[in-house]
Design a protein around this motif. Structure first.
Motif, PDB file in Angstrom:
ATOM      1  N   SER A   1       8.150 -29.706 -59.056  1.00 12.82           N
ATOM      2  CA  SER A   1       8.299 -30.972 -59.766  1.00 12.82           C
ATOM      3  C   SER A   1       8.015 -32.173 -58.873  1.00 12.82           C
ATOM      4  O   SER A   1       7.827 -33.272 -59.371  1.00 12.82           O
ATOM      5  N   ILE A   2       7.983 -31.967 -57.561  1.00 10.46           N
ATOM      6  CA  ILE A   2       7.734 -33.093 -56.666  1.00 10.46           C
ATOM      7  C   ILE A   2       6.228 -33.270 -56.475  1.00 10.46           C
ATOM      8  O   ILE A   2       5.539 -32.317 -56.152  1.00 10.46           O
ATOM      9  N   PRO A   3       5.703 -34.479 -56.676  1.00 15.38           N
ATOM     10  CA  PRO A   3       4.262 -34.695 -56.494  1.00 15.38           C
ATOM     11  C   PRO A   3       3.802 -34.313 -55.094  1.00 15.38           C
ATOM     12  O   PRO A   3       4.536 -34.477 -54.117  1.00 15.38           O
ATOM     13  N   SER A   4       2.564 -33.788 -55.010  1.00 14.22           N
ATOM     14  CA  SER A   4       2.060 -33.278 -53.739  1.00 14.22           C
ATOM     15  C   SER A   4       2.084 -34.327 -52.629  1.00 14.22           C
ATOM     16  O   SER A   4       2.439 -34.035 -51.497  1.00 14.22           O
ATOM     17  N   TYR A   5       1.722 -35.551 -52.978  1.00 12.07           N
ATOM     18  CA  TYR A   5       1.651 -36.555 -51.915  1.00 12.07           C
ATOM     19  C   TYR A   5       3.032 -36.930 -51.397  1.00 12.07           C
ATOM     20  O   TYR A   5       3.188 -37.306 -50.242  1.00 12.07           O
ATOM     21  N   ILE A   6       4.050 -36.790 -52.271  1.00 12.97           N
ATOM     22  CA  ILE A   6       5.419 -37.035 -51.817  1.00 12.97           C
ATOM     23  C   ILE A   6       5.785 -35.990 -50.760  1.00 12.97           C
ATOM     24  O   ILE A   6       6.363 -36.305 -49.718  1.00 12.97           O
TER      25      ILE A   6
END
Lengths: 360, 301
Positions: free
Chosen positions: A174-179
């Motif tokens: 659920s966490i965006p890749s760039y994060i």
């Protein structure tokens, strides 16, 4: 007798043009390929128009840069810019388009505006392999690991570690890749100072000889390690969860129950009955996700200053380097189209039902 | 649902009681899955933070150069940023835009995906073939790079425009999965029976197919939300979309002002990063409970 056969022959001859055209048209493979070519043409044209609609243009961006960086006057900057660019922004759009398509058919992608004289194809050749390398390795690791873990978890739903892994997987997915990339970089590189991020920038170290040497391979993995780690962490959760739910729903199917009732060995049920059917949606998903991940590499590569195609795309976007942008978009589109074609064939191979019903 | 539809003209009190009952039932079902319920609570927490929080905590607008990069203390729960502003107050004020946009995009894209997917699978024929080809073509367009181009083209400083654009861009993936789902449902006996009885398109879609797809729809909605946040924050991070202060802008500021060099700015960049990560997580976890409510096969215990 002879007149009848001659008549039949001419009729057959007359029919054959339309007949064969229809036969070829209804061929699964040919239709897919025609569709793929159409897709590439459509996306290319769309991008061609869209990037010319973007506010500002390459010459203006360059003039602004000259003014702010070297404090030239506007007319000086304009003279210098027009000397540099062999490119007429005011040329009619249709003329530009037909010229572009004509060149494209000859395999010519044009030359970059910002590095004059450098063919776009050369730039792509220099940067694309790094993206394919990092994204490919990343996806391969995460897919293999994710499918394996997901299947085990579906079987061991009552184990205590299943809940932990499952929570972790949903957290990662659920966490965006760039994060994830930012977190890796800030904590590992800046806060704890565990890794020298400034040394890891770029696709390889400056002095290293390119070739199939241990030193070179070690070096490129060193430089790609953070992007690869990001791709793995960002996608593995999705594979785990999809494989788990896919396996679980397959386990509830009648044919699995029947296979159990027939007393087939559990290992055979796991691989041939459950595994094969549960993997089905994931294979397509994997091939489709390639395009998505390559698109997302814009963000990842600019975070880690990794010299791949995404990094160059953002640069060309900001400098409005039309030919380079078009070239990169074309390459990404072609790779996605090819991946989708593959997905179709692989799906048909895995699931014979598609060939009969869903194919048409 | 059943209680609500039985009596056509309920008195307000009855309605309220019925509403309370269904809320209670909803919460009971939600709490069956621990993770899902946790996600639901987090989600409600975020909604409260974004909607009520700004009323309680004043927005800090003035910079304070004497107090830059402070570590968390009683005065500044999350420390201060490069200009000495309180990070916690920025988090409180930076959530509304993002959450609103996510909800809007999720609803819009789900609506479009379901309508087109269901119609396509039920009508079939040329209509289905055309839409499927369009979706195939659409899916091959690299979405994020295209967004980056569109972001410079259209003025995306407006929430509604961005939501519409994102929903419009993401129709194809959803359409495809919904269509596939409807196709497989169409083969089921009860649907074939309804078709044989000629019960009408509306009846088949809304009475036979949609109820069996509720878990899918819930997932689609949450997926729409999370991908909207991915796209928006990504664009903001690259500096391509000018939006007022929100979590994405905070990350962008922290990044460009040297989070990769200064240890001190770790709170500045990690606060919005954590906010976005936790919000995404709450949505995804919540979707698990929703999935279980609608798909009893998955219920545990």
């Amino acid at each position: 007798m002879s007149t009848i056969t001659a008549d039949a022959q001419t009729r057959a001859g007359r029919r054959s043009v339309g007949y064969w055209a229809r036969r070829i048209g209804s061929n699964y493979l040919v239709r897919k390929i025609i569709k793929a070519v159409f897709t590439v043409w459509f996306v290319t044209s769309l991008i061609f128009v869209l990037i010319r609609l973007m506010p500002s243009n390459p010459v203006e961006v360059y003039i602004n840069e000259l003014i702010t960086q070297y404090s030239l006057t506007y007319s000086e900057a304009r003279d210098q810019a027009s000397a540099l660019f062999a490119f007429d922004v005011d040329q009619p759009l249709l003329q530009q388009y037909t010229e572009y398509l004509g060149q494209l058919l000859h395999g010519n992608l044009g030359t970059s505006l910002r590095s004059p004289g450098t063919p776009v194809l050369d730039i792509i050749k220099a940067f694309l392999p790094w993206t394919i390398f990092s994204v490919g390795i990343g996806l391969l690791i995460s897919f293999t690991l994710g499918v394996f873990l997901g299947m085990i978890m579906a079987y061991k739903r009552d184990a205590w570690w299943e809940a932990i892994l499952s929570g972790l997987a949903s957290m990662l997915s659920s966490i965006p890749s760039y994060i994830i990339g930012i977190v890796l970089l800030v904590f590992l590189g800046v806060y704890w100072e565990l890794i020298p991020i400034h040394l890891m920038r770029g696709s390889h170290s400056p002095g290293v000889q390119i070739g199939f040497t241990v030193e070179f391979i070690k070096d490129i993995f060193y430089h790609a390690s953070l992007p690869i780690a990001t791709y793995v962490l960002a996608t593995i959760g999705t594979w785990i969860l999809s494989m788990k739910s896919s396996t679980m729903s397959t386990l509830g199917e009648d044919y699995v129950t029947v296979a159990r009732a027939r007393g087939l060995p559990e290992s055979r049920i796991t691989t041939a009955y459950v595994g094969r059917n549960a993997m089905l949606p994931l294979v397509t998903q994997l091939l489709i996700s390639i395009g998505f991940v390559v698109g997302g590499s814009i963000l990842i590569e600019s975070i880690f200053v990794y010299q791949g195609i995404g990094f160059r795309l953002l640069e060309s976007l900001n400098t409005r380097d039309y030919p380079l942008m078009q070239g990169i978009f074309l390459i990404i589109t072609i790779s996605v189209v090819v991946a989708n074609l593959l997905a179709d064939f692989v799906y048909g191979w895995f699931d014979p039902r598609v060939r009969v019903a869903g194919g048409d | 649902m059943a209680e609500l539809t039985r009596s056509t003209h309920p008195k307000p009190l009855q309605w309220l009681a019925g509403f309370g009952r269904s809320i209670g039932r909803f919460l009971r079902l939600m709490s069956r899955n621990k993770t899902g319920f946790l996600g639901f609570l987090m989600f409600v927490g975020f909604l409260l933070l974004a909607l009520v929080g700004p009323l309680l905590i004043p927005e800090e607008t003035s910079a304070d150069i004497t107090a830059i990069y402070e570590t968390p203390s009683r005065a500044h729960i999350l420390g201060t940023d490069s200009q000495g502003k309180d990070i916690w107050s920025q988090i409180v004020h930076g959530g509304r835009d993002i959450i609103q946009m996510a909800l809007l995009t999720g609803a819009l894209s789900t609506f479009v995906g379901i309508t087109l997917g269901a119609l396509s699978a039920v009508i079939g024929g040329r209509f289905d073939a055309t839409l499927t080809t369009a979706a195939d073509v659409w899916l091959t367009i690299p979405r994020f790079p295209l967004l980056a181009v569109l972001a410079t083209l259209i003025k995306l400083d407006n929430l509604m425009t961005l939501a519409l654009l994102l929903a419009f861009l993401s129709w194809a993936g959803l359409y495809r999965s919904i269509r596939a789902q409807v196709f497989s449902l169409k083969e089921r006996d009860y649907v074939e029976a309804a078709v044989a009885l000629d019960l009408g398109l509306a009846h088949i879609i809304f009475q036979e197919i949609l109820p069996n797809m509720m878990s899918y729809i819930a997932i689609s909605f949450t997926f729409g939300m999370t991908s909207a946040i991915y796209a928006q924050v990504g664009l903001v991070f690259l500096g391509l979309v000018p939006l007022s202060r929100n979590w994405g802008v905070m990350i962008n500021l922290a990044w460009t002002q040297g989070a990769i060099f200064f240890k001190d700015s770790v709170y500045f960049i990690m606060a919005p990063v954590a906010a976005i990560a936790l919000f995404q997580l709450s949505v995804v976890w919540m979707s698990r409970s929703l999935e279980e409510i609608f798909n009893p096969r998955l219920r545990t215990g």
